[in-house]
Design a protein around this motif. Structure first.
Motif, mmCIF file in Angstrom:
data_model
loop_
_atom_site.group_PDB
_atom_site.id
_atom_site.type_symbol
_atom_site.label_atom_id
_atom_site.label_comp_id
_atom_site.label_asym_id
_atom_site.label_seq_id
_atom_site.Cartn_x
_atom_site.Cartn_y
_atom_site.Cartn_z
ATOM 1 N N THR A 1 -40.019 13.653 3.822
ATOM 2 C CA THR A 1 -39.364 14.405 5.203
ATOM 3 C C THR A 1 -39.226 15.144 6.329
ATOM 4 O O THR A 1 -39.201 15.534 7.231
ATOM 5 C CB THR A 1 -38.301 15.824 4.313
ATOM 6 N N PHE A 2 -40.784 16.000 5.932
ATOM 7 C CA PHE A 2 -41.578 16.604 7.251
ATOM 8 C C PHE A 2 -40.140 17.836 7.706
ATOM 9 O O PHE A 2 -39.813 18.017 8.791
ATOM 10 C CB PHE A 2 -41.601 15.461 8.642
ATOM 11 N N ASP A 3 -39.946 18.709 6.455
ATOM 12 C CA ASP A 3 -38.891 19.153 6.514
ATOM 13 C C ASP A 3 -39.334 20.933 6.136
ATOM 14 O O ASP A 3 -38.545 21.624 4.973
ATOM 15 C CB ASP A 3 -37.622 18.651 6.242
ATOM 16 N N PRO A 4 -39.810 21.401 6.900
ATOM 17 C CA PRO A 4 -40.932 21.060 7.854
ATOM 18 C C PRO A 4 -41.673 20.771 8.307
ATOM 19 O O PRO A 4 -42.845 20.326 6.487
ATOM 20 C CB PRO A 4 -41.257 22.156 8.972
ATOM 21 N N PRO A 5 -42.776 19.872 8.840
ATOM 22 C CA PRO A 5 -44.407 19.305 8.756
ATOM 23 C C PRO A 5 -45.232 20.693 8.288
ATOM 24 O O PRO A 5 -44.398 21.437 9.666
ATOM 25 C CB PRO A 5 -44.302 18.855 9.998
ATOM 26 N N ASN B 1 -38.161 10.100 7.072
ATOM 27 C CA ASN B 1 -38.187 9.116 5.956
ATOM 28 C C ASN B 1 -35.573 10.190 5.996
ATOM 29 O O ASN B 1 -35.927 11.468 6.287
ATOM 30 C CB ASN B 1 -38.373 8.874 4.465
ATOM 31 N N GLN B 2 -35.169 8.825 6.459
ATOM 32 C CA GLN B 2 -34.056 9.284 6.197
ATOM 33 C C GLN B 2 -33.591 9.944 4.791
ATOM 34 O O GLN B 2 -33.280 11.173 5.054
ATOM 35 C CB GLN B 2 -33.063 8.006 6.621
ATOM 36 N N GLU B 3 -33.154 8.665 4.129
ATOM 37 C CA GLU B 3 -33.051 9.372 2.542
ATOM 38 C C GLU B 3 -33.748 8.945 1.696
ATOM 39 O O GLU B 3 -33.926 7.618 1.436
ATOM 40 C CB GLU B 3 -31.724 8.981 2.062
ATOM 41 N N PRO B 4 -34.950 9.187 0.640
ATOM 42 C CA PRO B 4 -35.775 8.852 -0.214
ATOM 43 C C PRO B 4 -34.939 8.773 -1.019
ATOM 44 O O PRO B 4 -34.312 9.498 -1.807
ATOM 45 C CB PRO B 4 -36.906 10.474 0.288
ATOM 46 N N ILE C 1 -37.699 15.576 14.109
ATOM 47 C CA ILE C 1 -38.905 14.821 14.549
ATOM 48 C C ILE C 1 -39.324 15.692 16.041
ATOM 49 O O ILE C 1 -40.679 15.712 16.326
ATOM 50 C CB ILE C 1 -37.909 13.788 16.377
ATOM 51 N N ARG C 2 -38.755 16.586 16.278
ATOM 52 C CA ARG C 2 -39.241 17.380 17.210
ATOM 53 C C ARG C 2 -39.942 18.751 16.626
ATOM 54 O O ARG C 2 -41.686 18.792 17.712
ATOM 55 C CB ARG C 2 -37.831 18.843 17.769
ATOM 56 N N MET C 3 -39.669 19.107 15.410
ATOM 57 C CA MET C 3 -41.048 19.549 15.122
ATOM 58 C C MET C 3 -42.428 18.969 14.334
ATOM 59 O O MET C 3 -43.261 19.294 14.589
ATOM 60 C CB MET C 3 -40.602 20.617 13.232
ATOM 61 N N GLU D 1 -37.417 4.103 10.080
ATOM 62 C CA GLU D 1 -36.729 4.797 9.111
ATOM 63 C C GLU D 1 -35.216 6.120 9.109
ATOM 64 O O GLU D 1 -34.441 5.596 8.930
ATOM 65 C CB GLU D 1 -37.372 5.584 7.541
ATOM 66 N N LEU D 2 -35.406 6.424 10.740
ATOM 67 C CA LEU D 2 -34.076 7.505 11.394
ATOM 68 C C LEU D 2 -33.734 6.883 11.422
ATOM 69 O O LEU D 2 -32.302 7.023 11.502
ATOM 70 C CB LEU D 2 -35.153 8.625 12.248
ATOM 71 N N GLU D 3 -33.442 5.488 11.597
ATOM 72 C CA GLU D 3 -33.274 4.153 13.407
ATOM 73 C C GLU D 3 -31.503 3.866 12.201
ATOM 74 O O GLU D 3 -31.326 3.239 12.560
ATOM 75 C CB GLU D 3 -33.839 3.470 13.464
ATOM 76 N N ARG D 4 -32.814 3.171 10.571
ATOM 77 C CA ARG D 4 -31.446 2.471 9.822
ATOM 78 C C ARG D 4 -30.818 3.629 8.858
ATOM 79 O O ARG D 4 -30.907 4.826 9.092
ATOM 80 C CB ARG D 4 -32.803 2.194 8.732
ATOM 81 N N LYS D 5 -29.525 3.412 8.371
ATOM 82 C CA LYS D 5 -28.000 4.047 7.640
ATOM 83 C C LYS D 5 -28.944 3.915 6.046
ATOM 84 O O LYS D 5 -29.561 2.609 5.576
ATOM 85 C CB LYS D 5 -27.019 3.967 7.494
ATOM 86 N N GLY D 6 -28.850 4.970 5.377
ATOM 87 C CA GLY D 6 -29.083 4.518 3.097
ATOM 88 C C GLY D 6 -30.378 4.985 3.325
ATOM 89 O O GLY D 6 -31.041 5.569 4.281
ATOM 90 N N ARG D 7 -30.776 4.935 1.556
ATOM 91 C CA ARG D 7 -31.668 5.123 1.763
ATOM 92 C C ARG D 7 -33.147 4.056 2.090
ATOM 93 O O ARG D 7 -32.876 3.307 2.129
ATOM 94 C CB ARG D 7 -31.918 4.500 -0.169
#
Length: 190
Positions: free
Chosen positions: A11-15, A40-43, A58-60, A77-83
């Protein structure tokens, strides 16, 4: 030209520095050409606890890896929706870059979980799994993985979010640019 590409998902929230140390250790030990950080979008295995945007993450990441020519960001993975299932992502990457050889980096906590991954047997044919040690987990699995010992750095994104929310210091847990971005954008505050 064939490239050896390491992929570090999360998730890198944050890296934080733990992510960077793992990436650097695997890069050098396996003599890879590059490491791609893949937010990832939704692990499938956990819910996101934070309300940061994909743009923030992304910026972080950009700030965390700036100056390292061997590190990049893969946004598939961010460009796709869903899991986000690793099988679907890797299938797309291999189709887009058939000459590249992929090394998918996972922590020992995920190594134990490998038997439950979607299409794990097919995935094993497409990529090399690299398991890195983590405190309190074993690197044991019936699947062939490359084991890499990395220095134990007990830093987690959830710990950083909690510390920031409680007004505690997060200095030296992540690159200064990421700390500055978090402060400037008031991320993870109560």
């Amino acid at each position: 030209m064939k490239k050896k590409v390491g992929i570090l998902g999360g998730t890198f929230d944050p890296p934080h520095l733990g992510h960077l140390i793992i990436a650097n250790e695997v890069l050098h030990r396996l003599q890879l050409d590059e490491i791609q950080f893949m937010p990832n979008q939704e692990p499938p295995h956990k819910e996101r606890e934070s309300h940061t945007t994909n743009r923030d993450r992304i910026r972080m990441l950009e700030l965390a890896i700036q100056g390292n020519p061997f590190f990049s960001i893969e946004k598939i993975e961010l460009e796709r929706k869903g899991r986000s299932y690793t099988y679907d992502t890797i299938k797309m990457l291999v189709e887009q870059n058939p000459d590249d050889e992929y090394y998918f980096i996972i922590g020992a906590d995920m190594v134990e979980y490998l038997p439950y991954w979607k299409e794990i047997d097919e995935l094993m044919k497409m990529i090399n799994f690299v398991g890195v040690n983590r405190p309190n987990y074993q690197l044991e699995t019936p699947y062939p993985i490359i084991q890499i010992e990395v220095p134990f750095i007990e830093i987690s994104s959830s710990m950083i979010r909690k510390r920031n929310k409680n007004g505690e210091t997060i200095n030296y847990l992540l690159p200064y640019g990421v700390i500055h971005y978090i402060e400037e954008n008031q991320l993870y505050e109560s």
